[in-house]
Design a protein around this motif. Sequence first.
Motif, PDB file in Angstrom:
ATOM      1  N   GLU A 197       0.839  -1.196   0.000  1.00  0.00           N
ATOM      2  CA  GLU A 197       0.000   0.000   0.000  1.00  0.00           C
ATOM      3  C   GLU A 197       0.870   1.239   0.000  1.00  0.00           C
ATOM      4  OE1 GLU A 197      -2.596   1.425   3.465  1.00  0.00           O
ATOM      5  OE2 GLU A 197      -4.002   0.265   2.243  1.00  0.00           O
ATOM      6  N   ILE A 198       0.497   2.214  -0.809  1.00  0.00           N
ATOM      7  CA  ILE A 198       1.213   3.489  -0.861  1.00  0.00           C
ATOM      8  C   ILE A 198       0.211   4.634  -0.805  1.00  0.00           C
ATOM      9  CG2 ILE A 198       3.157   2.565  -2.178  1.00  0.00           C
ATOM     10  CD1 ILE A 198       1.909   3.873  -4.664  1.00  0.00           C
ATOM     11  N   THR A 199       0.726   5.811  -0.520  1.00  0.00           N
ATOM     12  CA  THR A 199      -0.116   6.993  -0.463  1.00  0.00           C
ATOM     13  C   THR A 199       0.180   7.900  -1.646  1.00  0.00           C
ATOM     14  OG1 THR A 199      -0.110   6.906   1.956  1.00  0.00           O
ATOM     15  CG2 THR A 199      -0.803   8.972   0.940  1.00  0.00           C
ATOM     16  N   ALA A 200      -0.841   8.253  -2.376  1.00  0.00           N
ATOM     17  CA  ALA A 200      -0.705   9.122  -3.545  1.00  0.00           C
ATOM     18  C   ALA A 200      -0.415  10.559  -3.115  1.00  0.00           C
ATOM     19  CB  ALA A 200      -1.993   9.078  -4.369  1.00  0.00           C
ATOM     20  N   PRO A 201       0.092  11.381  -4.029  1.00  0.00           N
ATOM     21  CA  PRO A 201       0.358  12.788  -3.699  1.00  0.00           C
ATOM     22  C   PRO A 201      -0.871  13.522  -3.158  1.00  0.00           C
ATOM     23  CG  PRO A 201       1.406  12.214  -5.773  1.00  0.00           C
ATOM     24  CD  PRO A 201       0.549  11.040  -5.384  1.00  0.00           C
ATOM     25  N   ASP A 202      -2.068  13.058  -3.567  1.00  0.00           N
ATOM     26  CA  ASP A 202      -3.287  13.717  -3.078  1.00  0.00           C
ATOM     27  C   ASP A 202      -3.793  13.111  -1.772  1.00  0.00           C
ATOM     28  OD1 ASP A 202      -4.301  11.288  -3.844  1.00  0.00           O
ATOM     29  OD2 ASP A 202      -5.618  12.070  -5.414  1.00  0.00           O
ATOM     30  N   GLY A 203      -3.027  12.181  -1.209  1.00  0.00           N
ATOM     31  CA  GLY A 203      -3.392  11.596   0.070  1.00  0.00           C
ATOM     32  C   GLY A 203      -4.196  10.314  -0.013  1.00  0.00           C
ATOM     33  N   LYS A 204      -4.617   9.934  -1.214  1.00  0.00           N
ATOM     34  CA  LYS A 204      -5.404   8.714  -1.367  1.00  0.00           C
ATOM     35  C   LYS A 204      -4.488   7.492  -1.340  1.00  0.00           C
ATOM     36  CE  LYS A 204      -9.043  10.924  -4.127  1.00  0.00           C
ATOM     37  NZ  LYS A 204      -9.747  10.941  -5.448  1.00  0.00           N
ATOM     38  N   LEU A 205      -5.054   6.365  -0.906  1.00  0.00           N
ATOM     39  CA  LEU A 205      -4.287   5.128  -0.852  1.00  0.00           C
ATOM     40  C   LEU A 205      -4.348   4.399  -2.187  1.00  0.00           C
ATOM     41  CD1 LEU A 205      -5.258   3.734   2.673  1.00  0.00           C
ATOM     42  CD2 LEU A 205      -3.214   5.005   2.019  1.00  0.00           C
ATOM     43  N   ALA A 206      -3.268   3.743  -2.517  1.00  0.00           N
ATOM     44  CA  ALA A 206      -3.200   2.952  -3.743  1.00  0.00           C
ATOM     45  C   ALA A 206      -2.367   1.713  -3.467  1.00  0.00           C
ATOM     46  CB  ALA A 206      -2.581   3.767  -4.885  1.00  0.00           C
ATOM     47  N   SER A 207      -2.436   0.756  -4.381  1.00  0.00           N
ATOM     48  CA  SER A 207      -1.703  -0.487  -4.217  1.00  0.00           C
ATOM     49  C   SER A 207      -0.760  -0.679  -5.398  1.00  0.00           C
ATOM     50  CB  SER A 207      -2.674  -1.671  -4.134  1.00  0.00           C
ATOM     51  OG  SER A 207      -1.964  -2.889  -3.986  1.00  0.00           O
ATOM     52  N   LEU A 208       0.456  -1.117  -5.094  1.00  0.00           N
ATOM     53  CA  LEU A 208       1.454  -1.396  -6.127  1.00  0.00           C
ATOM     54  C   LEU A 208       1.951  -2.819  -5.975  1.00  0.00           C
ATOM     55  CD1 LEU A 208       3.771   1.754  -6.272  1.00  0.00           C
ATOM     56  CD2 LEU A 208       1.942   1.115  -7.827  1.00  0.00           C
ATOM     57  N   ASP A 209       2.365  -3.406  -7.087  1.00  0.00           N
ATOM     58  CA  ASP A 209       2.951  -4.743  -7.067  1.00  0.00           C
ATOM     59  C   ASP A 209       4.461  -4.671  -7.238  1.00  0.00           C
ATOM     60  OD1 ASP A 209       0.537  -6.079  -6.773  1.00  0.00           O
ATOM     61  OD2 ASP A 209       0.204  -6.201  -8.942  1.00  0.00           O
ATOM     62  N   ASP A 210       5.160  -5.481  -6.457  1.00  0.00           N
ATOM     63  CA  ASP A 210       6.601  -5.654  -6.600  1.00  0.00           C
ATOM     64  C   ASP A 210       6.888  -7.093  -7.008  1.00  0.00           C
ATOM     65  OD1 ASP A 210       7.020  -3.052  -5.636  1.00  0.00           O
ATOM     66  OD2 ASP A 210       7.147  -3.751  -3.560  1.00  0.00           O
ATOM     67  N   THR A 211       7.888  -7.275  -7.847  1.00  0.00           N
ATOM     68  CA  THR A 211       8.385  -8.613  -8.137  1.00  0.00           C
ATOM     69  C   THR A 211       9.458  -8.934  -7.102  1.00  0.00           C
ATOM     70  OG1 THR A 211       7.962  -8.450 -10.514  1.00  0.00           O
ATOM     71  CG2 THR A 211       9.594 -10.060  -9.812  1.00  0.00           C
ATOM     72  N   VAL A 212       9.341 -10.096  -6.470  1.00  0.00           N
ATOM     73  CA  VAL A 212      10.276 -10.491  -5.423  1.00  0.00           C
ATOM     74  C   VAL A 212      10.895 -11.843  -5.773  1.00  0.00           C
ATOM     75  CG1 VAL A 212      10.561 -11.006  -2.974  1.00  0.00           C
ATOM     76  CG2 VAL A 212       8.943  -9.240  -3.689  1.00  0.00           C
ATOM     77  N   ILE A 213      12.214 -11.863  -5.827  1.00  0.00           N
ATOM     78  CA  ILE A 213      12.962 -13.097  -6.075  1.00  0.00           C
ATOM     79  C   ILE A 213      13.928 -13.309  -4.907  1.00  0.00           C
ATOM     80  CG2 ILE A 213      14.530 -14.355  -7.595  1.00  0.00           C
ATOM     81  CD1 ILE A 213      11.883 -13.740  -8.943  1.00  0.00           C
TER      82      ILE A 213
END
Length: 221
Positions: A197-213
């Motif tokens: 979970e990350i916070t957008a510049p406008d304060g809204k929450l968003a979700s990002l995917d990471d590749t993990v090896i």
Amino acid sequence: MDNTQVDPETFWDERYGESDAIWSGNVNVALADVVVERELEVGTALDLGCGEGADALWLAQHGWRTTGLDISVVAVQRAQAAAKAQGFSAAQARFEAADLMSWNSDQKFDLITASFLQSPVQFDRAQALHVAQDLVAPGGRLLVISHASFPPWAKDHHEDADHEAKHETTTPESELELLQLDERRWSVEIAELRSREITAPDGKLASLDDTVILARRTGWD
């Protein structure tokens, strides 16, 4: 300006010089999660592209003897200052400004981390990660975390006249293909997408995917 023709050291020194800090100062979520979930035995760690030192210092806080490597002198100076402020000795957390391709070390590490080692300037990431494999001690691990997606505001936030950042997203399959791990010497323990979970510049929450090896070195030449 075509950033592929820009000297990487110059680019990153200028990039870091634009503000007092360009990263949050927090450990990358996937790195902390993997180390804790897998209950990795504390030892020596090398953080590639350490930036301002957050990941390396988190490892040091958890008992690892860490070395952070980055091509930017400005970034390394900030990491060194942060280590000093947190009371770490050079034996606990040291940072060095160097190009991995020409960096000489006789030491082998129990954990090598490379978090978001994706660059808008010319950089042979595949070669860097192949060099890193040779620095992993027998029984040690290589942890590679990369961007599998970018937030919708990334283009406006990162691509401007000065930076023209051109990152590429990854998948577990593409990362394994890039790493070309020898099955006689490596065991892949994690190859997956992880959301954060990350916070957008406008304060809204968003979700990002990471590749993990996460791969463990099981054999040696």
